[in-house]
Motif scaffolding. Structure first.
Motif, PDB file in Angstrom:
ATOM      1  N   LEU B  46       0.819  -1.213   0.000  1.00 35.67           N
ATOM      2  CA  LEU B  46       0.000   0.000   0.000  1.00 35.67           C
ATOM      3  C   LEU B  46       0.857   1.269   0.000  1.00 35.67           C
ATOM      4  CD1 LEU B  46      -2.734  -0.689   2.714  1.00 35.67           C
ATOM      5  CD2 LEU B  46      -3.099  -0.461   0.289  1.00 35.67           C
ATOM      6  N   ASP B  47       2.059   1.151   0.536  1.00 38.21           N
ATOM      7  CA  ASP B  47       2.914   2.317   0.707  1.00 38.21           C
ATOM      8  C   ASP B  47       3.296   2.968  -0.622  1.00 38.21           C
ATOM      9  OD1 ASP B  47       4.077   4.093   2.320  1.00 38.21           O
ATOM     10  OD2 ASP B  47       5.693   2.805   3.037  1.00 38.21           O
ATOM     11  N   ARG B  48       3.282   2.174  -1.695  1.00 39.95           N
ATOM     12  CA  ARG B  48       3.600   2.748  -3.006  1.00 39.95           C
ATOM     13  C   ARG B  48       2.627   3.848  -3.379  1.00 39.95           C
ATOM     14  NH1 ARG B  48       3.211  -1.413  -7.345  1.00 39.95           N
ATOM     15  NH2 ARG B  48       1.700  -2.386  -5.971  1.00 39.95           N
ATOM     16  N   PHE B  49       1.435   3.818  -2.808  1.00 46.27           N
ATOM     17  CA  PHE B  49       0.413   4.798  -3.169  1.00 46.27           C
ATOM     18  C   PHE B  49       0.242   5.857  -2.083  1.00 46.27           C
ATOM     19  CE2 PHE B  49      -0.342   0.781  -5.147  1.00 46.27           C
ATOM     20  CZ  PHE B  49      -0.373   1.131  -6.477  1.00 46.27           C
ATOM     21  N   LEU B  65     -10.102   1.566   7.764  1.00 47.56           N
ATOM     22  CA  LEU B  65     -10.305   0.372   6.954  1.00 47.56           C
ATOM     23  C   LEU B  65     -11.092  -0.626   7.791  1.00 47.56           C
ATOM     24  CD1 LEU B  65      -6.753  -0.204   5.464  1.00 47.56           C
ATOM     25  CD2 LEU B  65      -8.799   0.098   4.134  1.00 47.56           C
ATOM     26  N   VAL B  66     -12.340  -0.825   7.469  1.00 44.33           N
ATOM     27  CA  VAL B  66     -13.141  -1.806   8.213  1.00 44.33           C
ATOM     28  C   VAL B  66     -13.013  -3.137   7.486  1.00 44.33           C
ATOM     29  CG1 VAL B  66     -15.381  -2.370   9.148  1.00 44.33           C
ATOM     30  CG2 VAL B  66     -14.689  -0.009   8.953  1.00 44.33           C
ATOM     31  N   VAL B  67     -12.191  -4.011   8.055  1.00 42.65           N
ATOM     32  CA  VAL B  67     -11.823  -5.254   7.392  1.00 42.65           C
ATOM     33  C   VAL B  67     -12.503  -6.399   8.114  1.00 42.65           C
ATOM     34  CG1 VAL B  67      -9.891  -6.664   6.666  1.00 42.65           C
ATOM     35  CG2 VAL B  67      -9.600  -4.213   6.857  1.00 42.65           C
ATOM     36  N   GLY B  68     -13.598  -6.899   7.566  1.00 45.09           N
ATOM     37  CA  GLY B  68     -14.215  -8.083   8.150  1.00 45.09           C
ATOM     38  C   GLY B  68     -15.619  -7.856   8.666  1.00 45.09           C
ATOM     39  N   THR B  69     -16.154  -8.909   9.250  1.00 43.02           N
ATOM     40  CA  THR B  69     -17.538  -8.937   9.695  1.00 43.02           C
ATOM     41  C   THR B  69     -17.735  -8.040  10.909  1.00 43.02           C
ATOM     42  OG1 THR B  69     -17.271 -11.273   9.216  1.00 43.02           O
ATOM     43  CG2 THR B  69     -19.376 -10.585  10.061  1.00 43.02           C
ATOM     44  N   ILE B  70     -18.780  -7.241  10.890  1.00 40.04           N
ATOM     45  CA  ILE B  70     -19.128  -6.429  12.059  1.00 40.04           C
ATOM     46  C   ILE B  70     -20.420  -6.982  12.646  1.00 40.04           C
ATOM     47  CG2 ILE B  70     -19.711  -4.125  12.871  1.00 40.04           C
ATOM     48  CD1 ILE B  70     -16.824  -4.401  11.978  1.00 40.04           C
ATOM     49  N   THR B  71     -20.329  -7.451  13.870  1.00 41.01           N
ATOM     50  CA  THR B  71     -21.507  -8.037  14.513  1.00 41.01           C
ATOM     51  C   THR B  71     -22.279  -6.955  15.247  1.00 41.01           C
ATOM     52  OG1 THR B  71     -20.193  -8.527  16.451  1.00 41.01           O
ATOM     53  CG2 THR B  71     -20.412 -10.264  14.833  1.00 41.01           C
ATOM     54  N   ILE B 116     -24.063   1.903  10.080  1.00 41.13           N
ATOM     55  CA  ILE B 116     -23.530   2.499  11.313  1.00 41.13           C
ATOM     56  C   ILE B 116     -22.807   3.808  11.022  1.00 41.13           C
ATOM     57  CG2 ILE B 116     -22.147   2.028  13.356  1.00 41.13           C
ATOM     58  CD1 ILE B 116     -22.180  -0.922  12.484  1.00 41.13           C
ATOM     59  N   ILE B 117     -21.926   3.790  10.019  1.00 36.50           N
ATOM     60  CA  ILE B 117     -21.107   4.969   9.736  1.00 36.50           C
ATOM     61  C   ILE B 117     -21.123   5.231   8.227  1.00 36.50           C
ATOM     62  CG2 ILE B 117     -19.549   4.735  11.701  1.00 36.50           C
ATOM     63  CD1 ILE B 117     -17.645   3.186   9.984  1.00 36.50           C
ATOM     64  N   PRO B 118     -20.852   6.467   7.795  1.00 36.11           N
ATOM     65  CA  PRO B 118     -20.779   6.727   6.356  1.00 36.11           C
ATOM     66  C   PRO B 118     -19.557   6.067   5.726  1.00 36.11           C
ATOM     67  CG  PRO B 118     -20.274   8.708   7.602  1.00 36.11           C
ATOM     68  CD  PRO B 118     -20.722   7.693   8.594  1.00 36.11           C
ATOM     69  N   VAL B 119     -19.726   5.563   4.496  1.00 38.62           N
ATOM     70  CA  VAL B 119     -18.644   4.843   3.825  1.00 38.62           C
ATOM     71  C   VAL B 119     -18.297   5.561   2.529  1.00 38.62           C
ATOM     72  CG1 VAL B 119     -17.968   2.649   2.804  1.00 38.62           C
ATOM     73  CG2 VAL B 119     -19.393   2.660   4.830  1.00 38.62           C
ATOM     74  N   ASP B 120     -17.003   5.717   2.248  1.00 35.31           N
ATOM     75  CA  ASP B 120     -16.572   6.398   1.027  1.00 35.31           C
ATOM     76  C   ASP B 120     -16.261   5.446  -0.104  1.00 35.31           C
ATOM     77  OD1 ASP B 120     -16.151   9.343   1.888  1.00 35.31           O
ATOM     78  OD2 ASP B 120     -15.332   8.134   3.500  1.00 35.31           O
ATOM     79  N   MET B 121     -15.785   4.250   0.220  1.00 29.82           N
ATOM     80  CA  MET B 121     -15.410   3.331  -0.853  1.00 29.82           C
ATOM     81  C   MET B 121     -15.750   1.906  -0.430  1.00 29.82           C
ATOM     82  SD  MET B 121     -14.187   3.124  -3.888  1.00 29.82           S
ATOM     83  CE  MET B 121     -13.656   4.815  -4.102  1.00 29.82           C
ATOM     84  N   TYR B 122     -16.389   1.181  -1.341  1.00 27.09           N
ATOM     85  CA  TYR B 122     -16.715  -0.214  -1.069  1.00 27.09           C
ATOM     86  C   TYR B 122     -15.782  -1.098  -1.880  1.00 27.09           C
ATOM     87  CZ  TYR B 122     -21.092   1.671   0.735  1.00 27.09           C
ATOM     88  OH  TYR B 122     -22.031   2.381   1.429  1.00 27.09           O
ATOM     89  N   ILE B 123     -15.103  -2.027  -1.221  1.00 26.02           N
ATOM     90  CA  ILE B 123     -14.254  -2.974  -1.941  1.00 26.02           C
ATOM     91  C   ILE B 123     -14.887  -4.355  -1.815  1.00 26.02           C
ATOM     92  CG2 ILE B 123     -11.970  -3.990  -2.115  1.00 26.02           C
ATOM     93  CD1 ILE B 123     -10.841  -1.485  -0.881  1.00 26.02           C
ATOM     94  N   LEU B 134      -5.942  -2.347  -3.904  1.00 25.06           N
ATOM     95  CA  LEU B 134      -5.158  -1.221  -4.419  1.00 25.06           C
ATOM     96  C   LEU B 134      -6.015  -0.380  -5.352  1.00 25.06           C
ATOM     97  CD1 LEU B 134      -1.741  -2.969  -5.072  1.00 25.06           C
ATOM     98  CD2 LEU B 134      -2.461  -1.665  -3.100  1.00 25.06           C
ATOM     99  N   ASP B 135      -6.821  -1.056  -6.163  1.00 22.84           N
ATOM    100  CA  ASP B 135      -7.702  -0.337  -7.078  1.00 22.84           C
ATOM    101  C   ASP B 135      -8.671   0.553  -6.295  1.00 22.84           C
ATOM    102  OD1 ASP B 135      -8.764   0.257  -9.633  1.00 22.84           O
ATOM    103  OD2 ASP B 135     -10.447  -1.085  -9.211  1.00 22.84           O
ATOM    104  N   GLY B 136      -9.242  -0.022  -5.231  1.00 20.57           N
ATOM    105  CA  GLY B 136     -10.158   0.759  -4.393  1.00 20.57           C
ATOM    106  C   GLY B 136      -9.469   1.943  -3.753  1.00 20.57           C
ATOM    107  N   LEU B 137      -8.233   1.711  -3.314  1.00 21.18           N
ATOM    108  CA  LEU B 137      -7.485   2.795  -2.674  1.00 21.18           C
ATOM    109  C   LEU B 137      -7.209   3.927  -3.662  1.00 21.18           C
ATOM    110  CD1 LEU B 137      -5.880   3.654  -0.101  1.00 21.18           C
ATOM    111  CD2 LEU B 137      -3.877   2.792  -1.294  1.00 21.18           C
ATOM    112  N   VAL B 138      -6.782   3.557  -4.876  1.00 21.24           N
ATOM    113  CA  VAL B 138      -6.466   4.577  -5.877  1.00 21.24           C
ATOM    114  C   VAL B 138      -7.727   5.360  -6.262  1.00 21.24           C
ATOM    115  CG1 VAL B 138      -5.703   4.900  -8.255  1.00 21.24           C
ATOM    116  CG2 VAL B 138      -4.454   3.364  -6.747  1.00 21.24           C
TER     117      VAL B 138
END
Lengths: 157, 155
Positions: B46-49, B65-71, B116-123, B134-138
């Motif tokens: 990720l650091d390249r970007f 970065l919300v990574v994974g299941t949120i119960t 729960i919270i506003p989201v800017d990008m869905y991967i 990486l595509d989502g990040l860019v």
């Protein structure tokens, strides 16, 4: 296996309901009231089932008795597994806790209490383990509504 | 005039600075975390970007970065973490569980963190491949560049 069967039938007459093999494991179906005596007996030599691998519950809705407790035992010295089953009617959901025999029964029984609402007698700390405070009902019961949600904070649409 | 200089809009410069200095906070709860590690480490990086600096405190980070299941049990915690982050802040829902609940349509799991919270990008992906991350990040960086920057110090 035949030896255990004979011995148990002699030792606990009327308490052993069935004994059979299923998918390579031996299964013992017993009466609920003899659970502690039989498991305590099996833990000692020569059977030596020193390890409680798992403890869970199954909901057979519309059957009577409705719930079935399942215990998985392992004997390290004899290299043998044993599955023990006993049925609970819906009217009386209490069963003896295994915590005096195996310490790890503590959290396993809390899980079963959380998901099925089984009451364990003499359990040191019987409260929910997975679901949060304020959660109503028992989610793994077959009559828990499929779409029922109980959010802790208001969710957006 | 002597010397080299460029002219540009302040909004543009601020966007450029912000998109290349994302400090992210990985809120890892499930198996997608493996894919996050893979994307963050040397192979994909990720650091390249310009988003490689992982801060393990939400107070110091810009990108959640919300990574994974949120119960349901975890929902108030995620909300608190989001509230703790200082502005400007962005959120990425990483993986199908965070996007929509995924296969877990049951009593325990929140059906997408946007409840729960506003989201800017869905991967999307179960889990997403590092290239997708990486595509989502860019794409998020592109959005940051073009969004109207809020100048909080300007009264």
């Amino acid at each position: 296996m035949e030896k255990i069967k004979k011995d148990l039938q002699q030792k606990f007459p009327e308490k052993i309901r069935k004994m059979y093999s299923d998918y390579g494991d031996d299964v013992l179906v017993i009466q609920k009231d003899a659970l502690m005596d039989i498991l305590q007996y099996l833990k000692k030599s020569p059977y030596d089932y020193t390890m409680l691998l798992d403890l869970t519950c199954v909901d057979y809705m519309r059957e009577e008795p409705r719930f079935e407790m399942v215990y998985h035992l392992l004997s390290l010295s004899n290299r043998h597994r044993l599955r023990i089953k006993t049925r609970l009617p819906e009217k009386d959901l209490s069963i003896q806790s295994l915590t005096p025999i195996w310490k790890n029964a503590n959290w396993l029984e809390r899980e079963v209490f959380d998901m099925f609402g089984i009451q364990f007698k003499n359990h040191p700390d019987l409260r929910r383990i997975f679901m949060y405070d304020g959660f109503e009902g028992f989610p793994l019961r077959k009559d828990y509504p499929l779409r029922k949600r109980q959010p802790r904070i208001p969710l957006k649409e | 005039m002597k010397g080299d200089f460029i002219t540009t809009s302040f909004n543009h410069v601020l966007g450029w600075a912000r998109k290349y200095s994302l400090f992210h906070y990985p809120y890892v709860t499930a198996c997608c975390g493996m894919e996050y590690m893979s994307a963050a480490c040397a192979h994909f990086d990720l650091d390249r970007f310009g988003a490689g600096w992982t801060r393990f405190s939400p107070r110091q980070s810009d990108l959640l970065l919300v990574v994974g299941t949120i119960t349901q049990k975890l929902a108030p915690v995620l909300h608190t973490v989001y509230e703790q982050m200082t502005d400007p802040k962005w959120v990425i829902a990483f993986g199908t569980c965070a996007v929509s609940g995924g296969i877990y349509d049951n009593y325990a799991v929140v059906q997408g963190i946007d409840k729960i919270i506003p989201v800017d990008m869905y991967i999307p992906g179960c889990p997403p491949r590092p290239e997708t991350v990486l595509d989502g990040l860019v794409k998020l960086q592109k959005n940051i560049q073009h969004q109207k920057q809020d100048w909080r110090w300007k009264k």
